[in-house]
Design an enzyme around this catalytic site. Structure first.
Site, PDB file in Angstrom:
ATOM      1  N   LYS A  11      -6.701   7.994  -6.449  1.00  0.00           N
ATOM      2  CA  LYS A  11      -7.464   8.336  -5.408  1.00  0.00           C
ATOM      3  C   LYS A  11      -8.035   9.593  -5.619  1.00  0.00           C
ATOM      4  O   LYS A  11      -7.445  10.632  -6.098  1.00  0.00           O
ATOM      5  CB  LYS A  11      -6.678   8.200  -4.218  1.00  0.00           C
ATOM      6  CG  LYS A  11      -6.439   6.802  -3.658  1.00  0.00           C
ATOM      7  CD  LYS A  11      -5.849   6.927  -2.323  1.00  0.00           C
ATOM      8  CE  LYS A  11      -5.604   5.401  -1.741  1.00  0.00           C
ATOM      9  NZ  LYS A  11      -5.058   5.436  -0.278  1.00  0.00           N
ATOM     10  N   TYR A  26       9.306   3.650   2.201  1.00  0.00           N
ATOM     11  CA  TYR A  26      10.085   2.860   1.519  1.00  0.00           C
ATOM     12  C   TYR A  26      11.653   3.151   1.371  1.00  0.00           C
ATOM     13  O   TYR A  26      12.614   2.071   1.236  1.00  0.00           O
ATOM     14  CB  TYR A  26       9.881   2.864  -0.077  1.00  0.00           C
ATOM     15  CG  TYR A  26       8.267   2.565  -0.416  1.00  0.00           C
ATOM     16  CD1 TYR A  26       7.859   1.346  -0.363  1.00  0.00           C
ATOM     17  CD2 TYR A  26       7.376   3.655  -0.379  1.00  0.00           C
ATOM     18  CE1 TYR A  26       6.536   1.029  -0.507  1.00  0.00           C
ATOM     19  CE2 TYR A  26       6.234   3.247  -0.813  1.00  0.00           C
ATOM     20  CZ  TYR A  26       5.624   2.028  -0.822  1.00  0.00           C
ATOM     21  OH  TYR A  26       4.450   1.665  -0.920  1.00  0.00           O
ATOM     22  N   HIS A  58      -0.917  -5.039  -3.663  1.00  0.00           N
ATOM     23  CA  HIS A  58      -0.063  -3.907  -2.926  1.00  0.00           C
ATOM     24  C   HIS A  58       1.457  -4.272  -2.469  1.00  0.00           C
ATOM     25  O   HIS A  58       2.236  -3.446  -2.503  1.00  0.00           O
ATOM     26  CB  HIS A  58      -0.770  -3.402  -1.635  1.00  0.00           C
ATOM     27  CG  HIS A  58      -0.690  -2.014  -1.316  1.00  0.00           C
ATOM     28  ND1 HIS A  58      -1.459  -0.986  -1.997  1.00  0.00           N
ATOM     29  CD2 HIS A  58      -0.108  -1.122  -0.254  1.00  0.00           C
ATOM     30  CE1 HIS A  58      -1.287   0.167  -1.518  1.00  0.00           C
ATOM     31  NE2 HIS A  58      -0.259   0.136  -0.503  1.00  0.00           N
ATOM     32  N   ARG A 113       3.414  -3.228  -5.682  1.00  0.00           N
ATOM     33  CA  ARG A 113       3.496  -1.673  -5.607  1.00  0.00           C
ATOM     34  C   ARG A 113       4.458  -1.320  -4.441  1.00  0.00           C
ATOM     35  O   ARG A 113       5.371  -0.572  -4.892  1.00  0.00           O
ATOM     36  CB  ARG A 113       1.993  -1.096  -4.939  1.00  0.00           C
ATOM     37  CG  ARG A 113       2.215   0.395  -4.985  1.00  0.00           C
ATOM     38  CD  ARG A 113       0.586   0.932  -4.698  1.00  0.00           C
ATOM     39  NE  ARG A 113       0.378   2.213  -4.052  1.00  0.00           N
ATOM     40  CZ  ARG A 113       0.490   3.204  -4.826  1.00  0.00           C
ATOM     41  NH1 ARG A 113       0.728   3.317  -6.413  1.00  0.00           N
ATOM     42  NH2 ARG A 113       0.246   4.628  -4.365  1.00  0.00           N
TER      43      ARG A 113
END
Length: 299
Positions: free
Chosen positions: A172, A276, A241, A244
């Site tokens: 990004k 996470y 995702h 990921r």
């Protein structure tokens, strides 16, 4: 040029936000201006007060928007006024200190290790055709590096350092980072590049190509991941995702340092990575309940 257009250009060219993010900011601002014009009067950035934004917030809630969507829209207006303050066009930000609806924290979905090992190690899942070799490589790269979909699509051969087992991605805001990858991916890379060059020659610009030799695209990769994960998990969401999320969760479950995972994922701040730790804690709690003689009494 209007103040809104100036702000959008700032997001595009100075902040280097993705086209998708820029469009979202623009849409949110347009919606606020439309609301202000219809309900309050002609829009002038210097005349907007906190009550105006609060009225819009109530309107969004009455429309049934989710708390997460409301937060994003108000954040867009807040960012716009922060920009205007930096440019010394306004003296204060009317979108601060508002009471927003609570966002329910949603834990990231991830696939368990056994299921992914079965998918990637079972020789029956992917055949030896060009597309079969490519598809296995794509899934292995996602799980082995935690890269984003856009990062994978943009990979070039020169981004791979097969001797050091490192891969360079452009994340990004055009931020580059280098990620280590599992050694077994080298064998997949060699098989794939050999098949690709045999099929299309050495003229391909990107590492990963379609069956016709063009650059792989989002829908193709998304369909592949969804179909493949559907063979080993019952998760409702099966996307790049999710792989990921899986990468990050498995690293933390095996004791990886949180800051190291932050760098590997390319997060700009630790808060984005800390989500996470919730899944890691849940696993620890389940282990405690199963292993401790009195663990289940805490339910």
């Amino acid at each position: 040029m209007s103040y809104q257009e100036s702000f959008i250009n700032y997001l595009k060219y100075e902040k280097r936000y993705s086209p998708h993010t820029v469009v979202a900011y623009k849409n949110d601002l347009d919606q606020f201006v439309d609301f202000y014009t219809k309900v309050i009067g002609e829009f002038h950035v210097k005349e907007v007060v906190s009550g105006s934004v609060r009225s819009w917030l109530l309107e969004l809630m009455e429309q049934g928007l989710t708390p997460r969507s409301i937060h994003r829209k108000v954040t867009s207006v807040k960012s716009f006024y922060n920009y205007l303050m930096c440019e010394e066009i306004v003296a204060s930000n009317p979108a601060v200190n508002l009471t927003l609806p609570k966002v329910r924290k949603k834990l990231p979905a991830f696939v368990d290790e056994n299921s992914l090992n079965h998918l990637l190690d079972d020789g029956l899942v992917f055949d030896s055709t060009f597309s079969g070799v490519r598809d296995k490589l794509i899934l292995s790269l996602f799980y082995g590096t935690g890269m984003r979909l856009s990062e994978l699509i943009g990979l070039r051969d020169r981004d791979i350092d097969s001797k050091e087992y490192l891969i360079r991605v452009l994340g990004k805001r055009q931020k580059e980072r280098v990620i280590p990858y599992p050694r077994e991916i080298n064998e997949l890379l060699n098989d794939y590049i050999g098949a690709r060059d045999k099929e299309f020659g050495h003229k391909t610009e990107y590492l990963l190509v379609t069956d016709k030799g063009g650059q792989v695209y989002e829908k193709l990769v998304y369909r592949l991941v969804k179909s493949s994960l559907g063979k080993v998990t019952s998760l409702e969401k099966r996307s790049p995702h999710v792989l990921r999320h899986t990468y990050a969760s498995h690293l933390l479950n095996r004791g990886a340092d949180l800051n190291a995972v932050k760098e590997l994922l390319g997060h700009s701040n630790l808060a984005a990575t800390q989500v996470y730790t919730h899944t890691t804690f849940e696993k620890l709690r389940d282990s405690y309940k199963q292993a401790h003689p009195r663990g289940d009494k805490n339910d």
